[in-house]
Design a protein around this motif. Structure first.
Motif, PDB file in Angstrom:
ATOM      1  N   MET A 124     -35.448  -8.961  36.687  1.00 53.87           N
ATOM      2  CA  MET A 124     -36.684  -9.215  35.986  1.00 53.87           C
ATOM      3  C   MET A 124     -36.737 -10.698  35.665  1.00 53.87           C
ATOM      4  N   ALA A 125     -37.290 -11.463  36.538  1.00 56.14           N
ATOM      5  CA  ALA A 125     -37.466 -12.876  36.258  1.00 56.14           C
ATOM      6  C   ALA A 125     -38.517 -13.012  35.165  1.00 56.14           C
ATOM      7  N   GLY A 126     -38.200 -13.740  34.131  1.00 52.29           N
ATOM      8  CA  GLY A 126     -39.096 -13.832  32.987  1.00 52.29           C
ATOM      9  C   GLY A 126     -40.209 -14.836  33.190  1.00 52.29           C
ATOM     10  N   VAL A 127     -41.310 -14.584  32.498  1.00 52.46           N
ATOM     11  CA  VAL A 127     -42.419 -15.522  32.472  1.00 52.46           C
ATOM     12  C   VAL A 127     -42.151 -16.490  31.327  1.00 52.46           C
ATOM     13  N   VAL A 149     -20.662   3.691  32.050  1.00 56.89           N
ATOM     14  CA  VAL A 149     -22.035   3.183  32.008  1.00 56.89           C
ATOM     15  C   VAL A 149     -22.245   2.218  33.181  1.00 56.89           C
ATOM     16  N   LEU A 150     -23.455   2.238  33.727  1.00 59.47           N
ATOM     17  CA  LEU A 150     -23.815   1.379  34.857  1.00 59.47           C
ATOM     18  C   LEU A 150     -24.457   0.100  34.327  1.00 59.47           C
ATOM     19  N   LEU A 151     -23.881  -1.047  34.692  1.00 60.00           N
ATOM     20  CA  LEU A 151     -24.396  -2.344  34.264  1.00 60.00           C
ATOM     21  C   LEU A 151     -24.599  -3.259  35.454  1.00 60.00           C
ATOM     22  N   ILE A 152     -25.579  -4.151  35.326  1.00 60.82           N
ATOM     23  CA  ILE A 152     -25.813  -5.179  36.337  1.00 60.82           C
ATOM     24  C   ILE A 152     -25.634  -6.548  35.689  1.00 60.82           C
ATOM     25  N   LYS A 153     -25.268  -7.525  36.507  1.00 63.26           N
ATOM     26  CA  LYS A 153     -25.213  -8.906  36.044  1.00 63.26           C
ATOM     27  C   LYS A 153     -26.547  -9.545  36.411  1.00 63.26           C
ATOM     28  N   ARG A 154     -27.241 -10.067  35.414  1.00 61.29           N
ATOM     29  CA  ARG A 154     -28.587 -10.601  35.615  1.00 61.29           C
ATOM     30  C   ARG A 154     -28.544 -11.905  36.421  1.00 61.29           C
ATOM     31  N   SER A 155     -29.378 -11.976  37.458  1.00 64.91           N
ATOM     32  CA  SER A 155     -29.418 -13.192  38.274  1.00 64.91           C
ATOM     33  C   SER A 155     -30.586 -14.101  37.905  1.00 64.91           C
ATOM     34  N   GLY A 160     -36.470  -4.112  34.328  1.00 75.04           N
ATOM     35  CA  GLY A 160     -37.456  -5.091  34.760  1.00 75.04           C
ATOM     36  C   GLY A 160     -38.786  -4.874  34.069  1.00 75.04           C
ATOM     37  N   HIS A 161     -39.812  -5.435  34.669  1.00 77.14           N
ATOM     38  CA  HIS A 161     -41.158  -5.382  34.099  1.00 77.14           C
ATOM     39  C   HIS A 161     -41.845  -4.039  34.315  1.00 77.14           C
ATOM     40  N   LEU A 162     -42.584  -3.622  33.318  1.00 74.47           N
ATOM     41  CA  LEU A 162     -43.515  -2.517  33.459  1.00 74.47           C
ATOM     42  C   LEU A 162     -44.738  -3.056  34.184  1.00 74.47           C
ATOM     43  N   ARG A 193     -28.508  -5.258  43.997  1.00 74.27           N
ATOM     44  CA  ARG A 193     -29.680  -5.567  44.812  1.00 74.27           C
ATOM     45  C   ARG A 193     -30.691  -6.305  43.945  1.00 74.27           C
ATOM     46  N   SER A 194     -31.755  -6.767  44.548  1.00 75.47           N
ATOM     47  CA  SER A 194     -32.901  -7.320  43.835  1.00 75.47           C
ATOM     48  C   SER A 194     -32.476  -8.393  42.838  1.00 75.47           C
ATOM     49  N   ASP A 195     -32.709  -8.175  41.548  1.00 82.58           N
ATOM     50  CA  ASP A 195     -32.416  -9.155  40.499  1.00 82.58           C
ATOM     51  C   ASP A 195     -30.985  -9.075  39.975  1.00 82.58           C
ATOM     52  N   ALA A 196     -30.145  -8.264  40.580  1.00 77.99           N
ATOM     53  CA  ALA A 196     -28.760  -8.108  40.134  1.00 77.99           C
ATOM     54  C   ALA A 196     -27.830  -8.908  41.043  1.00 77.99           C
ATOM     55  N   SER A 197     -26.966  -9.730  40.434  1.00 84.56           N
ATOM     56  CA  SER A 197     -26.002 -10.482  41.244  1.00 84.56           C
ATOM     57  C   SER A 197     -24.665  -9.756  41.370  1.00 84.56           C
ATOM     58  N   ASP A 198     -24.436  -8.771  40.496  1.00 88.68           N
ATOM     59  CA  ASP A 198     -23.200  -7.992  40.536  1.00 88.68           C
ATOM     60  C   ASP A 198     -23.469  -6.677  39.807  1.00 88.68           C
TER      61      ASP A 198
END
Length: 155
Positions: A1-4, A24-30, A43-45, A110-115
């Protein structure tokens, strides 16, 4: 979710909380906000999308995991200001508990996740988490997560 950056109004973000057997499933934010920190997938709604569909969509986009939304388990807010105290980001974050239909062990970034990690809740709490993820996981560890249901109306 790239922020505005420097939004004119708050934005709605969704998070997908996937837990299974104490993990628990976690992603590293890219992307900012929270770039480089660990969080639940999210991410965004999108306009016209309900919260449950958004959380399930973001989960699949970022991890490949398919899941069934069970209910809202948290609502939090992120307001980040720049060095001049002007609002840089403003999100209302809605976290949804998701029952995984595919194994989180086979998830991939995938997508916005780097890990990505599928890790014990205790180990997750020792990671560099976003504030919203830390609050959610601390409540989960304390047994203070309750399902709320969201109604969607069309008119």
């Amino acid at each position: 979710m790239a922020g505005v950056r420097y939004p004119v109004r708050p934005e709605v973000g969704v998070g997908a909380l996937v837990t299974l057997n104490g993990r628990v499933l976690l992603i590293k934010r890219s992307n900012p906000p929270g770039k480089g920190k660990w969080s639940v997938p999210g991410g965004h709604l999108e306009l016209g999308e309900n919260i449950y569909h958004a959380a399930a969509r973001e989960l699949e986009e970022e991890t490949g995991v398919i899941g069934e939304p069970l209910g809202v388990v948290g609502i939090s807010e992120l307001i980040e200001r720049d060095e001049h105290e002007v609002v840089l980001y403003h999100y209302v974050l809605v976290d949804v508990l998701i029952d995984p239909r595919t194994s989180p062990d086979k998830a991939s970034a995938r997508s916005d996740a780097s890990d990505i990690v599928f890790i014990s809740l205790n180990d997750a709490l020792g990671m560099d988490l976003t504030n919203s993820a830390r609050g959610l996981l601390e409540r989960l560890a304390a047994g203070d997560v309750k399902l709320l249901h969201v109604s969607t109306w069309s008119g």
